[in-house]
Write a protein that holds these residues in place. Structure first.
Motif, PDB file in Angstrom:
ATOM      1  N   UNK A  93      48.845  -2.064  15.590  1.00 11.61           N
ATOM      2  CA  UNK A  93      49.029  -1.838  17.004  1.00 11.61           C
ATOM      3  C   UNK A  93      49.212  -0.352  17.305  1.00 11.61           C
ATOM      4  N   UNK A  94      50.014   0.321  16.453  1.00 12.08           N
ATOM      5  CA  UNK A  94      50.235   1.748  16.683  1.00 12.08           C
ATOM      6  C   UNK A  94      48.951   2.549  16.500  1.00 12.08           C
ATOM      7  N   UNK A  95      48.017   2.038  15.684  1.00 12.88           N
ATOM      8  CA  UNK A  95      46.727   2.705  15.480  1.00 12.88           C
ATOM      9  C   UNK A  95      45.948   2.716  16.789  1.00 12.88           C
ATOM     10  N   UNK A  96      45.993   1.604  17.509  1.00 13.84           N
ATOM     11  CA  UNK A  96      45.317   1.514  18.798  1.00 13.84           C
ATOM     12  C   UNK A  96      45.920   2.505  19.787  1.00 13.84           C
ATOM     13  N   UNK A  97      47.218   2.656  19.766  1.00  4.62           N
ATOM     14  CA  UNK A  97      47.893   3.600  20.658  1.00  4.62           C
ATOM     15  C   UNK A  97      47.475   5.033  20.331  1.00  4.62           C
ATOM     16  N   UNK A  98      47.405   5.365  19.043  1.00  2.43           N
ATOM     17  CA  UNK A  98      47.003   6.710  18.629  1.00  2.43           C
ATOM     18  C   UNK A  98      45.565   6.977  19.043  1.00  2.43           C
ATOM     19  N   UNK A  99      44.692   6.013  18.822  1.00  2.00           N
ATOM     20  CA  UNK A  99      43.286   6.173  19.199  1.00  2.00           C
ATOM     21  C   UNK A  99      43.155   6.333  20.721  1.00  2.00           C
ATOM     22  N   UNK A 100      43.937   5.574  21.471  1.00  2.00           N
ATOM     23  CA  UNK A 100      43.904   5.671  22.937  1.00  2.00           C
ATOM     24  C   UNK A 100      44.343   7.059  23.399  1.00  2.00           C
TER      25      UNK A 100
END
Length: 71
Positions: A1-8
């Motif tokens: 989930x945190x990966x998606x936040x970083x990518x966003x």
């Protein structure tokens, strides 16, 4: 989930950089066009002044010729 936040966050940052670059490019283009308009206005003013000067010189030459022919 945190990966998606970083990518966003990275995507938003990249879009901001691209948008800023595009906006700066447009600002430069508008400035260039403004300068070109100012230059063209100066050219037209100069043309008008030169035309008036030539008209006066021609009028003066005609007057001298008329005076010379009357003698």
């Amino acid at each position: 989930m945190w990966v998606l936040a970083v990518i966003s966050v990275m995507a938003v940052g990249a879009i901001a950089v691209i948008t800023d670059a595009h906006n700066e490019s447009k600002r430069i283009e508008v400035n260039k066009l403004t300068k070109e308009i100012e230059l063209e206005q100066l050219r037209l003013e100069n043309y008008d002044k030169e035309t008036e000067k030539m008209r006066l010189e021609l009028e003066h030459s005609k007057q001298i010729l008329l005076e010379h022919n009357q003698k």
